[in-house]
Design a protein around this motif. Structure first.
Motif, PDB file in Angstrom:
ATOM      1  N   VAL A 126       0.868  -1.177   0.000  1.00 55.50           N
ATOM      2  CA  VAL A 126       0.000   0.000   0.000  1.00 55.50           C
ATOM      3  C   VAL A 126       0.906   1.227   0.000  1.00 55.50           C
ATOM      4  O   VAL A 126       1.780   1.359   0.855  1.00 55.50           O
ATOM      5  CB  VAL A 126      -0.915   0.041   1.242  1.00 55.50           C
ATOM      6  CG1 VAL A 126      -1.868   1.234   1.175  1.00 55.50           C
ATOM      7  CG2 VAL A 126      -1.678  -1.265   1.401  1.00 55.50           C
ATOM      8  N   THR A 171      -3.280   0.719  -3.980  1.00 53.39           N
ATOM      9  CA  THR A 171      -2.938  -0.666  -3.647  1.00 53.39           C
ATOM     10  C   THR A 171      -3.491  -1.614  -4.696  1.00 53.39           C
ATOM     11  O   THR A 171      -4.311  -1.246  -5.540  1.00 53.39           O
ATOM     12  CB  THR A 171      -3.457  -1.043  -2.249  1.00 53.39           C
ATOM     13  OG1 THR A 171      -2.797  -2.246  -1.807  1.00 53.39           O
ATOM     14  CG2 THR A 171      -4.965  -1.290  -2.250  1.00 53.39           C
ATOM     15  N   THR A 185      -5.338  -2.635   5.356  1.00 52.57           N
ATOM     16  CA  THR A 185      -5.110  -1.373   4.663  1.00 52.57           C
ATOM     17  C   THR A 185      -5.859  -0.232   5.334  1.00 52.57           C
ATOM     18  O   THR A 185      -5.311   0.848   5.574  1.00 52.57           O
ATOM     19  CB  THR A 185      -5.546  -1.499   3.184  1.00 52.57           C
ATOM     20  OG1 THR A 185      -4.771  -2.523   2.564  1.00 52.57           O
ATOM     21  CG2 THR A 185      -5.365  -0.193   2.449  1.00 52.57           C
TER      22      THR A 185
END
Length: 259
Positions: free
Chosen positions: A141, A158, A174
């Motif tokens: 990410v 991402t 994330t």
């Protein structure tokens, strides 16, 4: 402000199987995005002419800020190893994601996600493709805090796992990582999840719902632009959502206009 996310398929055309930097430049220029998230990005790969695809995209948009974040060193589907540090793999072929912006970047943040522990069947498009069992890759990410006319905004790119269930786990990771950065927050990328699950699992608001895959006749939305509900009101309203056809990739880009 225009946001876009685009899975490049390393810049390859499904028509002739070639990676042409001029074709890539034209495809990105057409998007005219102020913030562009890229997935399936090569750097120094033989299959894509040893090019830096993120840098080409930045030049196409006349964007002063860009960064490539490698997920692996080597070539996916052939031989690769995880990239654990930004300086690991220097001078070797790398594969990952990119983030390009016309706005000044205050800070960058990289979060690394582990691959699924199992292989999974995946359909590979094009000549010689088909259904094959693939080992999952590490994911990454790439987030940036931007200085924009609307104030500081966190944007992140991402590309999550294709393994069912593991992509859900990664999306939760994330969201947790991004919550440490300033709001409002926007996540752009190929999440390998349909729109409904992406919204429910993240708890974030989709800024646009359009099918993006496969490129010729899109049936499912795998590519998303999501906004954290916290301070969502500080972002301009959505005024347009498009998924324009492109000369490259097996995905269509998702483009969102704000304000």
């Amino acid at each position: 402000m225009r946001l876009a996310t685009f899975n490049l398929l390393h810049g390859r055309s499904l028509t002739d199987g070639l990676v042409d930097p001029d074709r890539l430049t034209a495809a990105v220029t057409t998007l005219d995005a102020d913030i562009l998230a890229l997935q399936e990005v090569d750097r120094d790969q033989t299959r894509s002419g040893n090019l830096d695809l993120t840098a080409i995209a930045a030049r196409a948009l006349n964007a002063p800020e860009h960064r490539f974040a490698a997920a692996v060193v080597g070539t996916p589907g052939e031989q690769f190893r995880p990239l654990r540090h930004d300086d690991d793999g220097h001078g070797e072929p790398c594969y990952g994601i990119g983030l390009v912006t016309r706005h000044p970047v205050r800070t960058w943040q990289v979060t690394r996600l582990k691959p699924a522990p199992v292989r999974s069947p995946v359909y590979v498009p094009g000549p010689g493709g088909g259904l094959i069992l693939l080992e999952d890759e590490p994911r990454v990410v790439l987030a940036a805090v931007l200085d924009t006319p609307h104030g500081d905004i966190t944007v992140a790119a991402t590309h999550l796992s294709f393994v069912p269930g593991w992509n859900i786990h990664q999306l939760r990771q994330t969201v947790r990582a991004l919550r440490a950065l300033p709001a409002p927050r926007i996540l752009l990328g190929d999440l390998n999840l349909p729109a409904g699950p992406a919204r429910l699992i993240s708890g974030w608001t989709p800024l646009g719902r359009r099918p993006t895959y496969p490129a010729a006749q899109p049936r499912v939305q795998l590519d998303h632009i999501l906004a954290d509900r916290h301070h969502r009101h500080h972002l301009p309203p959505v005024t347009a959502v498009t998924t324009p056809a492109s000369t490259i990739s097996d995905h269509r880009p998702l483009v969102i206009d704000l304000g």
